[in-house]
Design a protein around this motif. Structure first.
Motif, mmCIF file in Angstrom:
data_model
loop_
_atom_site.group_PDB
_atom_site.id
_atom_site.type_symbol
_atom_site.label_atom_id
_atom_site.label_comp_id
_atom_site.label_asym_id
_atom_site.label_seq_id
_atom_site.Cartn_x
_atom_site.Cartn_y
_atom_site.Cartn_z
ATOM 1 N N VAL A 150 9.917 9.558 1.765
ATOM 2 C CA VAL A 150 10.550 8.248 1.642
ATOM 3 C C VAL A 150 9.620 7.333 0.859
ATOM 4 O O VAL A 150 8.398 7.342 1.070
ATOM 5 C CB VAL A 150 10.811 7.620 3.032
ATOM 6 C CG1 VAL A 150 11.459 6.245 2.883
ATOM 7 C CG2 VAL A 150 11.687 8.529 3.878
ATOM 8 N N TRP A 151 10.191 6.541 -0.038
ATOM 9 C CA TRP A 151 9.432 5.559 -0.792
ATOM 10 C C TRP A 151 10.117 4.203 -0.702
ATOM 11 O O TRP A 151 11.347 4.122 -0.666
ATOM 12 C CB TRP A 151 9.327 5.930 -2.271
ATOM 13 C CG TRP A 151 8.618 7.213 -2.559
ATOM 14 C CD1 TRP A 151 7.311 7.375 -2.891
ATOM 15 C CD2 TRP A 151 9.197 8.526 -2.580
ATOM 16 N NE1 TRP A 151 7.028 8.710 -3.106
ATOM 17 C CE2 TRP A 151 8.158 9.431 -2.924
ATOM 18 C CE3 TRP A 151 10.474 9.029 -2.314
ATOM 19 C CZ2 TRP A 151 8.384 10.807 -3.022
ATOM 20 C CZ3 TRP A 151 10.697 10.391 -2.409
ATOM 21 C CH2 TRP A 151 9.656 11.268 -2.759
ATOM 22 N N ILE A 152 9.334 3.143 -0.676
ATOM 23 C CA ILE A 152 9.844 1.785 -0.791
ATOM 24 C C ILE A 152 9.079 1.091 -1.909
ATOM 25 O O ILE A 152 7.847 1.008 -1.862
ATOM 26 C CB ILE A 152 9.699 1.007 0.530
ATOM 27 C CG1 ILE A 152 10.612 1.620 1.601
ATOM 28 C CG2 ILE A 152 10.049 -0.478 0.325
ATOM 29 C CD1 ILE A 152 10.514 0.957 2.946
ATOM 30 N N ASP A 153 9.815 0.668 -2.907
ATOM 31 C CA ASP A 153 9.227 0.010 -4.073
ATOM 32 C C ASP A 153 8.112 0.866 -4.689
ATOM 33 O O ASP A 153 7.077 0.355 -5.115
ATOM 34 C CB ASP A 153 8.688 -1.363 -3.681
ATOM 35 C CG ASP A 153 8.465 -2.269 -4.897
ATOM 36 O OD1 ASP A 153 9.088 -2.018 -5.945
ATOM 37 O OD2 ASP A 153 7.647 -3.197 -4.791
ATOM 38 N N GLY A 154 8.343 2.179 -4.713
ATOM 39 C CA GLY A 154 7.404 3.107 -5.334
ATOM 40 C C GLY A 154 6.274 3.574 -4.437
ATOM 41 O O GLY A 154 5.546 4.515 -4.790
ATOM 42 N N ASP A 155 6.098 2.949 -3.258
ATOM 43 C CA ASP A 155 5.038 3.349 -2.338
ATOM 44 C C ASP A 155 5.605 4.291 -1.281
ATOM 45 O O ASP A 155 6.620 3.979 -0.635
ATOM 46 C CB ASP A 155 4.425 2.131 -1.645
ATOM 47 C CG ASP A 155 3.731 1.200 -2.623
ATOM 48 O OD1 ASP A 155 3.119 1.715 -3.584
ATOM 49 O OD2 ASP A 155 3.802 -0.027 -2.428
ATOM 50 N N GLU A 156 4.939 5.450 -1.096
ATOM 51 C CA GLU A 156 5.433 6.403 -0.108
ATOM 52 C C GLU A 156 5.162 5.897 1.299
ATOM 53 O O GLU A 156 4.079 5.388 1.608
ATOM 54 C CB GLU A 156 4.786 7.772 -0.301
ATOM 55 C CG GLU A 156 5.375 8.827 0.636
ATOM 56 C CD GLU A 156 5.026 10.250 0.238
ATOM 57 O OE1 GLU A 156 5.513 11.185 0.900
ATOM 58 O OE2 GLU A 156 4.257 10.421 -0.738
ATOM 59 N N ILE A 157 6.169 6.037 2.155
ATOM 60 C CA ILE A 157 6.087 5.625 3.555
ATOM 61 C C ILE A 157 5.999 6.877 4.415
ATOM 62 O O ILE A 157 6.844 7.773 4.304
ATOM 63 C CB ILE A 157 7.320 4.797 3.970
ATOM 64 C CG1 ILE A 157 7.534 3.634 3.001
ATOM 65 C CG2 ILE A 157 7.176 4.299 5.398
ATOM 66 C CD1 ILE A 157 6.392 2.665 2.916
ATOM 67 N N HIS A 158 5.012 6.952 5.268
ATOM 68 C CA HIS A 158 4.809 8.141 6.099
ATOM 69 C C HIS A 158 5.519 7.958 7.442
ATOM 70 O O HIS A 158 5.139 7.124 8.255
ATOM 71 C CB HIS A 158 3.320 8.393 6.300
ATOM 72 C CG HIS A 158 2.599 8.695 5.014
ATOM 73 N ND1 HIS A 158 2.680 9.927 4.402
ATOM 74 C CD2 HIS A 158 1.834 7.913 4.216
ATOM 75 C CE1 HIS A 158 1.963 9.898 3.272
ATOM 76 N NE2 HIS A 158 1.454 8.694 3.143
ATOM 77 N N LEU A 159 6.574 8.739 7.630
ATOM 78 C CA LEU A 159 7.359 8.689 8.855
ATOM 79 C C LEU A 159 7.069 9.914 9.710
ATOM 80 O O LEU A 159 6.745 10.980 9.193
ATOM 81 C CB LEU A 159 8.856 8.648 8.542
ATOM 82 C CG LEU A 159 9.356 7.508 7.648
ATOM 83 C CD1 LEU A 159 10.868 7.634 7.450
ATOM 84 C CD2 LEU A 159 8.998 6.142 8.228
#
Length: 231
Positions: A150-159
Motif C-alpha cells: 500500500v502507498w499513500i502519496d508515493g510513500d509505502e505504508i506498512h500494514l
C-alpha cells in the motif's frame, strides 16, 4: 485443515499444558517457549505457521517478541492478555498481532481463533496468486493486492496482515458501508458476531496508518472506505 506448526509462548504451566493438549488434539504440532528471548529463538529455529503469544513474559514482554519476530518474517500472531484494556490491545496490533484473547478464555474459542487465522493465511495466498498485477488507485491511495503493498502519496505504508486484509475488503466496495458482522465473516472467517470489538480495534489501527478520514464510521452499522473518485 492440515497439520500446522504452532509456537506457544506462555509462562504459566497450567495454561500452557492445556493449550498444548487442545491444539495437539486438533492435529497441530506445538512448540513451546516460556520467556521473551526463548520465544524469538524458538521462532527462528522452528519456523512456525502461527504464534500464540502471552503478553506478560519474563525477559521481555510479548509486544517486544511480536515486534522482533515480525521483523524476521510476517506470521499470524494471536496474543493472550490478562487485561481487557483497549490501549494494550492497540499496542499489540501496532507491533503486528492479528488477534487477541483476554484471559480467562474458553479453549474452544482459542481453537476457533487459531483455525480462523490459518484459514486467512491460506486465503491470502490464493488471493495473491490470482491477483498478480492487480493494482487499484484512488487519489493518492494505491493498493497492490497481489504484492500486498500500500502507498499513500508515493510513500509505502506498512500494514499488518490483518490490516491489509481489512483494507482489501473495504476497498472491494469503496463508499459502501460494510457491517461489522460482514467484516468478521470475510476478514476473520468468523460465523458469529461476538468479536465486533476486534473489528473496531483493527479499524482504529488502520486509521492511524492511512488517515482517520479515509474510513467512515456509520454508528451501529459498520465502516466504509472513503476514497473519492477512482483514477
Amino acid at each position: 485443515m492440515s497439520e500446522r506448526r504452532i509456537l506457544l509462548v506462555e509462562d504459566e504451566p497450567t495454561i500452557g499444558a492445556a493449550v498444548t493438549d487442545r491444539l495437539t488434539a486438533h492435529g497441530h504440532e506445538v512448540v513451546r517457549a516460556w520467556d521473551g528471548p526463548g520465544a524469538v529463538a524458538a521462532f527462528e529455529e522452528h519456523d512456525p505457521d502461527l504464534v500464540v503469544l502471552d503478553v506478560m513474559l519474563p525477559g521481555f514482554d510479548g509486544h517486544e517478541v511480536c515486534r522482533r519476530i515480525q521483523a524476521i518474517r510476517p506470521v499470524p500472531v494471536l496474543m493472550l492478555t490478562a487485561r481487557d484494556d483497549e490501549a494494550d490491545v492497540l499496542v499489540g496490533l501496532a507491533v503486528g498481532a492479528d488477534d487477541y484473547l483476554t484471559k480467562p478464555f474458553r479453549m474452544r474459542e482459542l481453537v476457533a481463533r487459531v483455525a480462523a487465522l490459518l484459514r486467512r493465511v491460506d486465503r491470502a495466498a490464493e488471493l495473491a496468486a490470482s491477483a498478480q498485477g492487480s493494482v487499484r488507485e484512488w487519489g493518492d491511495l494505491r493498493l497492490d493486492v497481489g504484492a500486498r503493498r500500500v502507498w499513500i502519496d508515493g510513500d509505502e505504508i506498512h500494514l499488518t496482515p490483518t490490516e491489509f486484509d481489512l483494507l482489501v475488503c473495504l476497498a472491494a466496495a469503496p463508499g459502501d458501508v460494510l457491517s461489522r458482522e460482514r467484516l468478521l465473516a470475510e476478514v476473520w472467517g468468523w460465523a458469529e458476531a461476538s468479536g465486533t470489538r476486534t473489528v473496531d480495534s483493527h479499524v482504529k489501527g488502520l486509521r492511524a496508518k492511512i488517515g482517520a478520514d479515509r474510513i467512515r464510521t456509520v454508528h451501529g452499522v459498520g465502516y466504509a472506505l472513503e476514497v473519492g473518485a477512482e483514477r
